[in-house]
Write a protein that holds these residues in place. Structure first.
Motif: not given
Length: 215
Positions: A87-97, A141-145, A172-176, A180-184
């Motif tokens: 994967m290129i950096k842009e793909e990884l960033r879009a998928a995981r960040n 998923r975008g759950s790095c936070w 955290l994903i289910d209960c926060d 402004e937070d949207h889980g994954c």
């Protein structure tokens, strides 16, 4: 009589060029074999040959970068091939960040400051202090936070109690329920810490999944 080219007999020059071409082919074959082994290891499949060829070129570029980087012995760390190597950096960033920047802090809030110390080590590997749990995979998923916040709490818990406990990202994903937070789909680290504080901590990863599936 052999022709002379650039001070070398023509046949010698030709032999050198053939050898270079052969070594280049061997390199390509070796890289292709490594790609095939990598695909088998991580169960990677491609929809068609053009996509496979494109991914191979990305894989080759990444592997060459890794090997070049690791040749520098002055680096304090080493890179390695993993399941993201095609994967290129842009793909990884879009998928995981899924990190979102925290809003500006109020001027009334006292900023965090480290304790003033003089005798500190040049570096610290917290794995050797048993303050880091095993690697966890957030998947596509975008759950790095969430994962970064939980990892920090796990480390603080170990340093405070001497017990390394794998805590639940899923809670955290289910209960926060912060608006402004949207889980994954992304969130803010500060909100994760606020939730943990208000919730008086997090349940363990084992406890969370046991209740999740039993109930």
């Amino acid at each position: 009589m052999a022709k002379v080219l650039g001070g070398l007999p023509f046949l010698v020059v030709l032999s050198i060029l053939v050898a270079l071409g052969g070594s280049r082919e061997l390199h390509e074959m070796s890289m292709m074999e490594r790609h095939e082994q990598w695909m088998s290891l991580y169960g990677r499949m491609y929809e068609d040959e053009p996509e496979k060829a494109r991914r191979f070129e990305i894989f080759k570029s990444n592997v060459e970068f890794i090997e070049s980087f690791n040749r520098d012995r002055d680096k304090s760390y080493r890179l390695g091939i993993n399941k993201f190597s095609d994967m290129i950096k842009e793909e990884l960033r879009a998928a995981r960040n899924g990190y979102k920047k925290s809003p500006p802090r109020s001027s009334r809030i006292t900023p965090f400051q480290y304790e003033i110390v003089t005798a500190v080590p040049y570096s610290m590997d917290w794995r050797k202090k048993d303050a880091v749990t095993a690697n966890k995979d957030q998947k596509q998923r975008g759950s790095c936070w969430v994962f970064s916040a939980v990892a920090a709490i796990e480390g603080v818990t170990q340093l405070t109690t001497g017990k390394l406990i794998s805590l639940s990202e899923q809670e955290l994903i289910d209960c926060d329920d912060n608006g402004e937070d949207h889980g994954c789909k992304g969130g803010i680290n500060d909100h994760a810490f606020q939730f943990i504080f208000k919730n008086y901590g997090l349940t363990t990863e084992t406890n969370c999944y046991t209740k999740r599936w039993v109930n």
